[in-house]
Design an enzyme around this catalytic site. Structure first.
Site, PDB file in Angstrom:
ATOM      1  N   LYS A   1      42.420  10.005 -52.465  1.00 23.28           N
ATOM      2  CA  LYS A   1      43.600   9.474 -51.779  1.00 23.28           C
ATOM      3  C   LYS A   1      43.625   9.858 -50.310  1.00 23.28           C
ATOM      4  O   LYS A   1      44.280   9.210 -49.502  1.00 23.28           O
ATOM      5  CB  LYS A   1      44.863   9.960 -52.474  1.00 23.28           C
ATOM      6  N   ARG A   2      42.910  10.911 -49.976  1.00 25.32           N
ATOM      7  CA  ARG A   2      42.883  11.319 -48.563  1.00 25.32           C
ATOM      8  C   ARG A   2      42.108  10.327 -47.698  1.00 25.32           C
ATOM      9  O   ARG A   2      42.350  10.182 -46.513  1.00 25.32           O
ATOM     10  CB  ARG A   2      42.281  12.718 -48.420  1.00 25.32           C
TER      11      ARG A   2
END
Ligand code: GLU
Length: 465
Positions: free
Chosen positions: A240-241
């Site tokens: 998700k980063r």
């Protein structure tokens, strides 16, 4: 006929990697006038939920990929799967295994100690004795012990698995009667008459097992196309980063579905060096055998660039509709098209678009200090006051061109340049010195409100003498 399917497991949300295989499957079916089916793989009752299944369907609707026929839910087909378990039992192609958990654990430990691959050892394969009491059996399929299972993958070419390295008599139904993943996938793909399975290559090791089931049930084996994963720019698993993995996050961040489709199809497939594809072109040119063999890297810049492109070229009505999602409704604004055009080249996402629209529509509540300090000199304020007086005297005007003509005449008369007033007008209109063309902004804000905002600025900002 080509039949493809998308078969997500509803454990949370629709992952972009999943959507990418869905697009590939969709395009391949549509290109061939075939069928594209949707199946929700919700047999894992502990991990799957109705909400997650609905979220997937919602995401699917958002991107606009239509599927044929009804959505098929695996959870509604347990009885059907059980008939196939029974069929294999009746034909002697599957058998009941009474091994207890303790025995299985002991076998594992022994194999690990010998550094062998952990596998079921087939001890009930030919069992004819009396069933041990108190144990609900699992059902295992008789898998080949030797030899090879091979298939030609549309992406990877020939893939060969040695039975003895890969297979054992794996479980097709648990002791509570629930059929297992690889078993039901195979039955569904066969009954849905799927000809081409396009899925992530994390499923590659399931394929030989599924082939065992196809063969046991006498079904023909479809073509497989295993698509390499999407990785982050460092070549690691996408997290998700690196960028959102939930498809609906893209809507929240202000991406258009067209952008996401275009972005995802290019992550793993190309056609010359073209970057922007209409759905029509994708459909015409896509072929799963052209999918890249190596993993592709997520590229945020590219995503933004594509989104900016679609925003620039999108019809007015569509942009106006999309902005509603961000709480901005300009459908009734008299200059809505000027407004869209003023901003469409300056916003990379709809979220930015909406906030820039809002900034023009709402009178500034405060003025950017740096802009005030830099541009609102005593001279500039004097010019603005003159401008206001002449503007009021001149009377109503509406078009950007009228504001432009008026302003230029005013400046010429005073022997001034546009730069002597442009920034103060911007600050008066939107609170800072960054905005689209000042005349467009004046026209959008509207004559009466322009006067009010200039008056507000003159009253609100005290310039030290
Ligand atoms: N349900 C599987 C998943 O979500 C896909 C299975 C398949 O495509 O065969 O990863």
């Amino acid at each position: 006929m080509i039949v493809t399917r998308f078969a997500p497991s509803p454990t949370g949300y629709l992952h972009i990697g999943g959507l990418r295989t869905a697009i590939y499957s969709y395009l391949w079916a549509r290109k061939n006038n075939g069928k594209f089916l949707l199946r929700i793989e919700d047999t894992d009752l502990a991990r799957n939920s109705k909400e997650a299944a609905d979220a997937i369907v919602e995401a699917f609707k958002w991107v606009g990929l239509s599927h044929d026929g009804e959505i098929l839910y695996q959870s509604e087909r347990f009885d059907l799967y059980k008939t196939y378990v029974q069929k294999l039992l009746d034909e002697g192609k599957a058998y009941k295994c009474y091994m207890s958990k303790e025995e299985l654990d002991a076998l594992r430990a022994e194999q690990m100690a010998k550094k062998e691959r952990t596998r079921y050892d087939g001890r009930y394969r030919d069992f004819t004795g009396t069933a041990p009491l108190g144990i609900e059996p699992v059902i295992r399929i008789k898998a080949p012990i030797d030899g090879q299972i091979s298939f030609v993958d549309g992406v990877k070419g020939e893939v060969v698995f040695n039975a003895k390295d890969m297979l054992d008599d794996f479980i097709i139904a648990r002791s509570d009667g629930v059929p297992t993943y690889n078993f039901v996938v195979t039955i569904d793909d066969a009954l849905m008459e799927v000809t081409d399975v396009i899925r992530g290559d994390d499923h590659l090791s399931n394929t030989p097992k599924q082939i065992v089931v196809y063969n046991a049930l006498g079904f023909s084996v479809p073509r497989f196309h295993h698509v390499p994963m999407i990785l982050n720019p460092e070549g690691k698993k996408l997290s998700k980063r690196d960028g959102a993995t939930d498809v609906m996050e893209y809507q929240k961040e202000g991406y258009l579905p067209e952008t996401l489709l275009n972005f995802l199809i290019r992550l793993g497939w190309s056609h010359g060096d073209q970057e922007i594809f209409s759905l029509q072109e994708m459909q015409e040119w896509f072929d799963p055998t052209d999918i890249n063999k190596s993993a592709s890297a997520y590229n945020k810049e590219k995503l933004l660039w594509l989104n900016a492109h679609y925003i620039k070229t999108m019809p007015y009505e569509r942009i106006i509709e999309e902005l509603k999602y961000f709480g901005v409704d300009i459908g009734l604004h008299v200059r809505k098209e000027v407004l869209v055009d003023a901003i469409r080249d300056r916003a990379k996402t709809l979220k930015e678009f909406a906030s820039q629209v809002q900034q023009i529509l709402d009178a500034p509540q405060s003025y950017d200090e740096k802009a005030v300090e830099k541009f609102l000199t005593k001279e500039a304020m004097a010019v603005l006051e003159d401008y206001l007086a002449v503007l009021i005297a001149k009377g109503m005007m509406s078009e950007a061109s009228e504001f432009e003509e008026f302003t230029k005449a005013f400046l010429e008369e005073k022997g001034l340049k546009l730069k002597d007033i442009a920034q103060s007008l911007r600050i008066a209109m939107v609170g800072n010195s960054v905005s689209p063309s000042v005349f467009e902004v004046l026209s959008i804000v509207g004559y009466n409100e322009v006067i009010k905002r200039i008056q507000n600025l003159i009253q609100g900002v005290r310039v030290e003498s």
